[in-house]
Scaffold this motif. Structure first.
Motif, PDB file in Angstrom:
ATOM      1  N   ILE A 169       0.835  -1.201   0.000  1.00  0.00           N
ATOM      2  CA  ILE A 169       0.000   0.000   0.000  1.00  0.00           C
ATOM      3  C   ILE A 169       0.872   1.254   0.000  1.00  0.00           C
ATOM      4  N   GLU A 170       1.945   1.241   0.790  1.00  0.00           N
ATOM      5  CA  GLU A 170       2.830   2.404   0.839  1.00  0.00           C
ATOM      6  C   GLU A 170       3.500   2.638  -0.513  1.00  0.00           C
ATOM      7  N   TYR A 182       8.905   3.206  -6.721  1.00  0.00           N
ATOM      8  CA  TYR A 182      10.106   2.984  -5.934  1.00  0.00           C
ATOM      9  C   TYR A 182      11.096   2.138  -6.730  1.00  0.00           C
ATOM     10  N   ASN A 183      12.392   2.445  -6.609  1.00  0.00           N
ATOM     11  CA  ASN A 183      13.390   1.583  -7.237  1.00  0.00           C
ATOM     12  C   ASN A 183      13.629   0.365  -6.340  1.00  0.00           C
ATOM     13  N   THR A 184      14.468  -0.556  -6.799  1.00  0.00           N
ATOM     14  CA  THR A 184      14.656  -1.806  -6.061  1.00  0.00           C
ATOM     15  C   THR A 184      15.267  -1.561  -4.678  1.00  0.00           C
ATOM     16  N   ARG A 185      16.158  -0.594  -4.575  1.00  0.00           N
ATOM     17  CA  ARG A 185      16.760  -0.309  -3.261  1.00  0.00           C
ATOM     18  C   ARG A 185      15.705   0.195  -2.287  1.00  0.00           C
ATOM     19  N   GLU A 186      14.821   1.063  -2.749  1.00  0.00           N
ATOM     20  CA  GLU A 186      13.761   1.581  -1.892  1.00  0.00           C
ATOM     21  C   GLU A 186      12.759   0.495  -1.533  1.00  0.00           C
ATOM     22  N   LEU A 187      12.474  -0.391  -2.475  1.00  0.00           N
ATOM     23  CA  LEU A 187      11.569  -1.502  -2.187  1.00  0.00           C
ATOM     24  C   LEU A 187      12.193  -2.482  -1.202  1.00  0.00           C
ATOM     25  N   GLU A 188      13.509  -2.675  -1.276  1.00  0.00           N
ATOM     26  CA  GLU A 188      14.200  -3.543  -0.324  1.00  0.00           C
ATOM     27  C   GLU A 188      14.053  -3.004   1.093  1.00  0.00           C
ATOM     28  N   VAL A 189      14.197  -1.677   1.256  1.00  0.00           N
ATOM     29  CA  VAL A 189      14.014  -1.047   2.564  1.00  0.00           C
ATOM     30  C   VAL A 189      12.587  -1.255   3.044  1.00  0.00           C
ATOM     31  N   LEU A 190      11.633  -1.095   2.145  1.00  0.00           N
ATOM     32  CA  LEU A 190      10.224  -1.264   2.490  1.00  0.00           C
ATOM     33  C   LEU A 190       9.928  -2.705   2.882  1.00  0.00           C
ATOM     34  N   LYS A 191      10.563  -3.650   2.195  1.00  0.00           N
ATOM     35  CA  LYS A 191      10.370  -5.065   2.522  1.00  0.00           C
ATOM     36  C   LYS A 191      10.909  -5.382   3.909  1.00  0.00           C
ATOM     37  N   GLN A 192      12.055  -4.773   4.265  1.00  0.00           N
ATOM     38  CA  GLN A 192      12.602  -4.981   5.596  1.00  0.00           C
ATOM     39  C   GLN A 192      11.671  -4.403   6.670  1.00  0.00           C
TER      40      GLN A 192
END
Length: 285
Positions: A169-170, A182-192
């Motif tokens: 949702i975010e 979001y790029n992959t790095r930002e999505l990785e942070v979101l996944k964490q």
């Protein structure tokens, strides 16, 4: 529906780094670095160049055809079937994709991303009490959501599949507000921040800020999606790989209590490492 995905940039393989043995936390073992440099330095430039070319071409081909692989996985999971049938097909699908030339890590991403997308494709039954002012707007919103997903690459879709609903949702709200994904790095942070496998998510609780809780506690909260007694060895291994990829190993490496927790299963981890390196996928020469 035709799906189009981004192509990631490729770089040359660092043979010294790849040859250098690893510590238990996955980092390079400095005791072997100079030897690794000496070994690679003694090998002809032609051999090193050939291996780098193989690495570049195999990754380029894998990236080129990852779109087809993902569409194939989506097609498999769009067919309605019983859970036991789906488990059997998922196991065979992993074998098929690797036979086609996809690396095990890419295969894991393709299956997770494809199953996620396939679950998002169907348009649910319209309910005027919950789904908005009109059925037409409801359908338009669904089409917009699918176009939003199409703009992501395989790696990004995989990261979305590993989040709980709050992370997705975010990411969606960010796109709605900025028109940028979001790029992959930002999505990785979101996944964490919003991991799919967290105990709090299974209990329907709000996820706490990970900086406020010991890493050992975070590791202890990770759980499989279903009871393991219902799964085959291959299926449990599949979940283990997904869990391992969800952990911030850099943080583990600098955390004493987390290292001690891993040390309690040191022999098992060493055995897993030996199995991985003895795999035929590592024997390319």
């Amino acid at each position: 529906m035709v799906w189009i995905f981004h192509v990631e940039n490729l770089s040359q393989m660092n043979l010294v780094e790849q040859l250098n043995p690893r510590r238990e936390d996955g980092g390079l073992d400095g005791r072997y670095t100079e030897l690794a440099k000496q070994i690679i330095g003694a090998i002809s430039r032609e051999t090193v160049s050939d291996l780098n070319e193989l690495f570049h071409q195999s990754n380029a081909i894998q990236t080129q055809f990852s779109r087809a692989g993902l569409r194939f996985v989506i097609g498999v999971f769009q067919v309605e079937m019983e859970d036991w049938q789906r488990k059997a097909f998922k196991k065979q699908l992993r074998y098929l994709l690797q036979e086609c030339g996809f690396k095990p890590s890419m295969t894991t991403k393709l299956i997770a991303a494809g199953e996620f997308v396939a679950g998002e494709l169907p348009l649910g039954d319209y309910n005027p009490d919950f789904d908005g002012p009109s059925e037409e707007l409801y359908k338009q919103e669904h089409d917009f959501y699918l176009r939003y997903l199409k703009g992501y690459g395989v790696g990004s879709l995989y990261l979305l599949s590993q989040m709980d609903y709050r992370g997705r949702i975010e990411a969606r709200q960010h796109y709605n507000e900025t028109n940028d994904r979001y790029n992959t790095r930002e999505l990785e942070v979101l996944k964490q921040q919003y991991p799919r496998w967290s105990a709090d998510h299974r209990a329907g609780k709000r996820q706490h800020n990970t900086d406020q809780y010991p890493l050992q506690q975070q590791l202890g909260q990770l759980e499989p999606a279903v009871d393991t007694y219902q799964l085959s060895t291959d299926e449990m291994l599949d979940q283990f790989v997904l869990l391992a990829q969800s952990i911030n190993w850099s943080a583990v490496g600098t955390h004493t209590e987390a290292r001690q927790l891993l040390a309690s299963i040191g022999p098992t981890l060493s055995f897993i490492s030996d199995l991985a390196h003895e795999s035929p996928y590592f024997q390319t020469i």
